[in-house]
Design a protein around this motif. Structure first.
Motif, short mmCIF file in Angstrom:
data_model
loop_
_atom_site.label_atom_id
_atom_site.label_comp_id
_atom_site.label_asym_id
_atom_site.label_seq_id
_atom_site.Cartn_x
_atom_site.Cartn_y
_atom_site.Cartn_z
N TYR A 229 -5.14 -7.33 -4.43
CA TYR A 229 -3.96 -6.26 -5.30
C TYR A 229 -3.56 -6.93 -6.82
N PRO A 230 -3.81 -5.78 -7.42
CA PRO A 230 -4.06 -6.69 -8.45
C PRO A 230 -2.64 -6.78 -9.51
N ILE A 231 -3.24 -8.16 -9.72
CA ILE A 231 -1.48 -9.51 -10.29
C ILE A 231 -2.69 -10.40 -11.64
N THR A 232 -2.13 -10.05 -12.67
CA THR A 232 -2.40 -11.15 -13.26
C THR A 232 -1.80 -12.72 -13.10
N PRO A 233 -2.65 -14.16 -13.49
CA PRO A 233 -3.66 -13.51 -13.96
C PRO A 233 -5.42 -14.08 -12.78
N SER A 234 -5.10 -13.35 -11.29
CA SER A 234 -5.91 -13.05 -10.77
C SER A 234 -7.07 -12.12 -10.82
N THR A 235 -6.55 -10.91 -11.67
CA THR A 235 -7.47 -9.67 -11.24
C THR A 235 -9.52 -9.89 -11.23
N SER A 236 -9.56 -10.48 -12.20
CA SER A 236 -10.77 -11.00 -12.66
C SER A 236 -11.37 -11.67 -11.82
N ILE A 262 -11.98 -4.12 -0.85
CA ILE A 262 -10.90 -3.00 -0.94
C ILE A 262 -9.41 -3.51 -1.60
N GLN A 263 -8.94 -2.25 -2.70
CA GLN A 263 -7.64 -2.46 -3.56
C GLN A 263 -6.98 -1.93 -2.31
N ALA A 264 -5.74 -2.70 -1.42
CA ALA A 264 -4.78 -2.85 -1.25
C ALA A 264 -4.30 -2.49 -1.64
N GLU A 265 -3.03 -1.83 -0.68
CA GLU A 265 -1.72 -1.02 -0.75
C GLU A 265 -0.39 -2.38 -1.70
N ASP A 266 -0.14 -3.57 -0.75
CA ASP A 266 -0.02 -4.15 -1.91
C ASP A 266 -1.03 -5.96 -1.10
N GLU A 267 -0.13 -7.09 -1.28
CA GLU A 267 -0.69 -8.13 -0.95
C GLU A 267 -0.37 -8.05 0.22
N LEU A 268 1.11 -8.04 1.22
CA LEU A 268 0.72 -7.90 2.53
C LEU A 268 -0.82 -7.83 3.48
N ALA A 269 -1.34 -6.57 2.44
CA ALA A 269 -2.19 -5.38 3.48
C ALA A 269 -3.19 -6.15 3.45
N SER A 270 -3.49 -7.24 1.75
CA SER A 270 -4.33 -7.80 1.31
C SER A 270 -5.24 -8.87 1.97
N ALA B 124 0.21 5.04 6.58
CA ALA B 124 0.02 5.61 5.12
C ALA B 124 -1.13 5.16 4.60
N HIS B 125 -1.44 3.93 4.67
CA HIS B 125 -2.67 3.47 3.55
C HIS B 125 -3.89 3.70 3.88
N ALA B 126 -4.12 3.48 5.84
CA ALA B 126 -4.53 2.67 6.44
C ALA B 126 -5.28 4.47 7.00
N MET B 127 -4.37 5.58 6.22
CA MET B 127 -5.12 6.61 7.23
C MET B 127 -5.35 7.48 5.70
N ARG B 128 -4.78 6.97 4.17
CA ARG B 128 -5.69 7.69 3.22
C ARG B 128 -6.99 7.42 3.20
N ARG B 129 -7.52 6.13 4.07
CA ARG B 129 -7.96 4.89 3.73
C ARG B 129 -9.27 6.19 4.35
N GLY B 130 -9.04 6.51 5.83
CA GLY B 130 -9.46 6.60 6.67
C GLY B 130 -10.61 5.89 7.57
N VAL B 131 -9.81 5.04 7.77
CA VAL B 131 -10.49 3.59 8.49
C VAL B 131 -10.93 4.36 9.86
N ASN B 132 -11.76 4.41 10.35
CA ASN B 132 -13.04 4.71 11.79
C ASN B 132 -11.78 4.56 12.73
N MET B 133 -10.10 4.68 13.31
CA MET B 133 -9.72 4.44 14.25
C MET B 133 -8.69 5.19 15.34
N VAL B 134 -8.28 4.57 16.89
CA VAL B 134 -7.48 5.55 17.39
C VAL B 134 -6.19 4.39 16.82
N TYR B 135 -5.59 5.36 16.16
CA TYR B 135 -4.13 4.25 16.02
C TYR B 135 -3.29 5.86 17.04
N ILE B 136 -2.56 4.87 17.79
CA ILE B 136 -1.37 5.75 18.42
C ILE B 136 -0.14 5.16 18.93
#
Lengths: 609, 351
Positions: A229-236, A262-270, B124-136
């Motif tokens: 997830y983009p954050i200074t100063p690690s993005t590069s 993957i540019q994730a939605e946040d750091e948790l997802a990353s 939401a983000h897993a859906m919009r990325r089109g991850v190949n999965m079954v999500y129940i």
């Protein structure tokens, strides 16, 4: 009296963010390197895209000192917003180069003022507004080359290399450079007291930033998945991985990539993606900074407890909270070492420069797989985002990726017993299987809840405790795998020692020379990883007192040393710097000399009449 | 829950599927959920679907978050790897796993608390990325493990066991999934096996993000009068738009149907979805009109079920990213490390 120095001075450019000065300033720094003289640039920039002040500092040092020095010998003042402060910051006897289209009055009498009507010159030479802006930067590089004795052929060669892909741009850039150079030769007192003279002190070293080096190291370390997830100063760092993957990991026939970014939605997802990918047998990493580490805490506990490899690059910036996003610190040591709730201990590596950023990045994936646990690589903004002269990258083609203890379908069929959390080898590391390995054997359930040796859920206290003890055993094993500390003793040995790590290294190297010149001997130990190797405790035990030099307020490494080594806090003396600028040798040597003098300890050399 | 483990021995005449496996081979550990829990019916439907499709169970990866629903992957496909991750974060872990090995089948199991509250962002983000999965999502409108708090899918006005009324709007995960890019969206009811099993089969054969919102009443905390997720309420308000038959290949179509009553949809892998239309005007290929239909009927207090949306030609995340066909976790050193010669060249460019 004006300053006189050959290959040993500091030039500071005061610019406006977004004015295109960055590449001209880099051209200036590189031209000095090409003359065989070490030069170390540092960007001092705001958390902003356009319009705010930014500085670029180049320390020229034939002796090879690469830490920040402090002070400015030649100020290239291109920003009216910061004019007063910039002029004030020039060392007595120093030089001020400025755009004299609007002449400045009542300037300091103890400096040499070098005015050049840059705007006027540009307005006459160019009609396009953007060209006026961009070429102004090249024109001042031309003037500086004349003032400082930088060879014009060197700069012109660099321009030709820079625009190799856009050949049309070479001639106008060279013309702008010559315009500035010729004007200075004619109208300014060239040469001034600060001079660059050709030497052969650069050798085969390369010039690159730590984030790029770590991104490249991740390619060599076999990483295939990057979630960030983009954050200074690690993005590069993530962007460098992208760039190098495109170059080195694109299938020549199909054009398809042997990587997934993957540019994730946040750091948790990353970090979640990194853990999911690593669980499934791919090498995966994320790049972040302090706020991201805070967000990832729950997942980091899962990875520690469920024993899933993960590599986390933390390019540290000044905290807490949003802190100073574009300033450097070493303030995430504790947050990483004990990341997450409950009893945890995490592996942390501390590279000192781009060379080690590459090395440790590549090694971190082996460590994560071998130890089945998160590995943090702690860079900071100073080494992450600044180009630094460092030893060239090296790779032994005989080296193979260490995937750690993984059982295959053949292993499972051979009758070897499988218990996901069973310590069969006595080193605390159990065997794992990748999902989908075998139709009937080796499957297990990964969970953050406590479980027994066969990964079955349990709330049995004895079983839980046995597992926690095994994790400690594994951490002990880690000591033999992580980079060893580097010890460097004073020629005759010393009663005092200093412990330091990461980007503090060049300032510490210089400080020890300054102290030696004052008759203060100091033994050095550069910590490169947590868990701490036994060498570190031995080093502390063999000195009366040990300074712990670091770039944070709370002496975090010192706390960790005391906590992990049961060390008497009185033996470890804090030397701290945390205003967001890189630590300097002056600060370190002054702090250490004061402490030693205050303790009325007569330096060994001066004790002899 | 029961404490009586089923015997491991199979009945010698137990029927087997194409792989020679019996239905029992697709089971997992004994459920520890409450007796009569809707979630156990969903586990049974998953077992049924995977068994009938003849999929090797170990090639499925089961991922979940935290909560009653997220415990269920232990109770099916015992020879598959499972990952009970952290609360609300299954989608990211599943995404990462999918990146590492595109050849496995990914089954994400979550609940309404896990997906609609703490994990709404990741869902939401897993859906919009089109991850190949079954999500129940096993949707019971209530927090079971913490004993009966409303969840974000509880309808406004729905009552809890003590008579308290939910004053917040409900999140419709199926509508949301459709809106943000899921390419297969279904809704069903744990009590309707005939509808649920074909939906799961079709979802397993869909390439892309397949989402099933499965209403699954909580017998302990959300099955009383006044709840809109009780067995009785769901049965009374269930409005199926179609009935789905899943056919692994074309040869199985034998009967003739009256024109306009049946539509056959071919998915990327050649599998066929035979849709018997119940509501003639409902078009599961038109995202916009389907969403409108959903909202109208939700406003009228109906629970629209069936195959709500499908894009049979969907692409998945790997297609978008243009990754190689070999799973990334199977690439060897030669495919990954550029080597010393490349590094020497790079060094030279950095001087």
């Amino acid at each position: 009296m004006s300053l006189h120095a050959i290959n040993d001075f500091v030039v500071r450019f005061a610019n406006v963010n977004g004015s295109g000065s960055a590449s001209a300033n880099q051209l200036f720094a590189k031209s000095i390197l090409r003359m065989g003289v070490p030069a170390t640039p540092r960007n001092i920039f705001p958390s902003n895209i356009q319009g705010l002040p930014t500085w670029y500092e180049v320390r020229v040092s034939e002796a090879g000192h690469m830490g920040a020095r402090g002070g400015t010998d030649l100020m290239v003042a291109m920003n009216p917003q910061t004019w007063d402060k910039d002029v004030d910051s020039i060392e007595p006897g120093g030089f001020l180069f400025y755009d004299s289209t609007k002449p400045a009055r009542d300037l300091r009498s103890d400096i040499t003022v070098l005015g050049m009507p840059l705007t006027d010159i540009c307005n006459r030479a160019y009609s396009d507004a953007r060209q006026r802006q961009l070429f102004k930067n090249i024109i001042y590089v031309g003037a500086l080359s004349a003032l400082l004795g930088i060879e014009s052929e060197v700069v012109e060669t660099l321009l030709a290399e820079q625009f190799k892909a856009k050949e049309k741009l070479i001639a106008p850039n060279v013309a702008a450079f010559r315009l500035g150079r010729d004007y200075a030769l004619e109208h300014l007192p060239c040469p001034i007291g600060l001079q660059v003279q050709r030497r052969d002190k650069v050798g085969d070293r390369i010039f690159i930033d730590g984030n790029s080096a770590a991104g490249l190291g991740s390619v060599y370390g076999g990483a295939t998945v990057c979630a960030w997830y983009p954050i200074t100063p690690s993005t590069s760092l993530a962007e460098a991985f992208m760039r190098y993957c495109k170059r080195y990991r694109t299938d020549a026939d199909t054009g398809l990539g042997r990587h997934a970014i993957i540019q994730a939605e946040d750091e948790l997802a990353s970090i979640g993606m990194v853990i999911g990918a690593s669980w499934n047998g791919a090498r995966a990493f994320t790049a972040t900074s302090g706020p991201g580490i805070s967000l990832m805490q729950e997942f980091l506990g899962l990875a520690y407890f469920a024993e899933i490899p993960a590599v986390i690059f933390d390019v540290q910036r000044a905290g807490p909270s949003t802190g100073m996003p574009t300033r450097t610190q070493q303030c995430d040591v504790m947050a990483c070492a004990y990341a997450s709730h409950g009893d945890t201990k995490q592996i942390v590596l501390f590279p000192e420069d781009p060379h080690e950023c590459f090395e440790f990045a590549a090694q971190s994936f082996d460590l994560a797989d071998r130890l089945q646990t998160p590995v943090f690589v702690l860079l900071d903004l100073d080494i992450g985002m600044n180009e630094r002269l460092s030893a060239p990258f090296a790779w032994d083609d005989a080296r193979t990726l260490d995937r750690g203890k993984v059982m295959t379908a053949e292993d499972l069929d051979s009758g070897r017993p499988f218990g996901r959390y069973m310590d069969v080898d006595g080193d605390g590391i159990a065997y794992r299987t990748y999902p989908g390995t075998h139709p009937s054997k080796g499957a297990f359930f990964t969970r953050g809840t406590s479980r027994d040796e066969y990964a079955k859920y349990t709330e049995d206290g004895a079983v839980y405790q046995r597992n926690m003890e095994r994790l400690l055993r594994k951490f002990e094993t880690a000591k033999q795998h992580v980079p060893r500390p580097v010890r460097r003793d004073a020629p005759e040995g010393a009663r005092y020692g200093a412990i330091y790590y990461g980007s503090t290294a060049p300032a510490m190297d210089e400080a020890v020379e300054m102290l030696a010149a004052d008759g203060i001997a100091l033994d050095l130990m550069r910590v490169r990883a947590f868990p701490f190797h036994d060498d570190i405790n031995a080093f502390i035990a063999s000195h009366d007192r040990v300074f712990v030099v670091e770039q944070n307020r709370d002496a975090q490494l010192r706390t960790l040393l005391i906590n992990e080594g049961d060390i008497d806090p009185a033996r470890l003396i804090r030397v701290l710097h945390y205003d967001g600028t890189p630590i300097t040798a002056r600060l370190i040597s002054t702090a250490i000399a004061q402490t030693i003098n205050a303790a009325k300890i007569v330096p060994l050399r001066k004790a002899v009449p | 829950m029961t404490f009586l483990a089923k015997p491991k021995l199979h009945h010698p005449s137990a029927p087997t599927n194409a792989l020679g496996l019996t239905r029992r081979d697709y089971e997992g550990a004994i459920s520890t959920l409450c007796a009569g829990c809707g979630h156990d019916s969903i586990s049974a439907a998953i077992i049924h679907a995977v068994y009938e499709l003849g999929l090797p169970p170990h090639r499925i990866a089961k991922l979940s978050g935290i909560g009653c629903s997220s415990k269920t992957p232990t109770y099916f496909l015992g020879t598959a790897h499972g990952f009970n991750s952290v609360h609300g974060r299954m989608p990211s872990v599943l995404t990462g796993a999918n990146l590492a090995n595109r050849d496995l089948i990914y089954l994400g199991v979550s609940g309404d608390g896990d997906s609609a509250s703490i994990g709404l962002g990741q869902f939401a983000h897993a859906m919009r990325r089109g991850v190949n999965m079954v999500y129940i999502v096993e949707n019971n409108g209530v927090y079971g493990l913490t004993k009966g708090q409303f969840s974000a899918t509880s309808d406004r006005g729905s009552k809890n066991k003590k008579g308290g009324e939910n004053v917040d709007s409900a999140i419709d995960l199926a509508a949301m999934a459709m809106q943000i890019g899921a390419t297969f969206v279904g809704r069903s009811f744990s009590g309707d096996k005939a509808q649920l099993v074909p939906l799961i089969k079709a979802a397993l054969n869909h390439k892309g993000a397949a989402f099933i919102d499965c209403i699954s009443p909580c017998v302990q905390f959300n099955n009383h009068v006044g709840s809109t997720k009780s067995f009785d309420y769901v049965r009374e308000h269930n409005e199926a738009v179609n009935m789905l038959d899943f056919l692994p290949d074309r040869r199985e179509i034998t009967a003739d149907y009256a024109p306009g009553t049946v539509e056959v949809v071919k998915q990327h892998d050649g599998s066929l979805l035979k849709l018997r239309k119940i509501h003639q005007e409902y078009d599961p290929h038109d995202r916009v009109s389907a969403l409108g239909y959903l909202q109208q009927h939700t406003a009228a207090g109906e629970i629209v079920t069936g195959l709500l949306y499908v894009d049979p030609d969907a692409q998945d995340l790997h297609d978008h990213m243009q990754t190689v066909s070999t799973p990334l976790n199977a690439l060897d050193d030669a495919a990954l490390i550029p080597g010393s010669a490349a590094l020497a060249k790079l060094n030279a460019a950095l001087r």
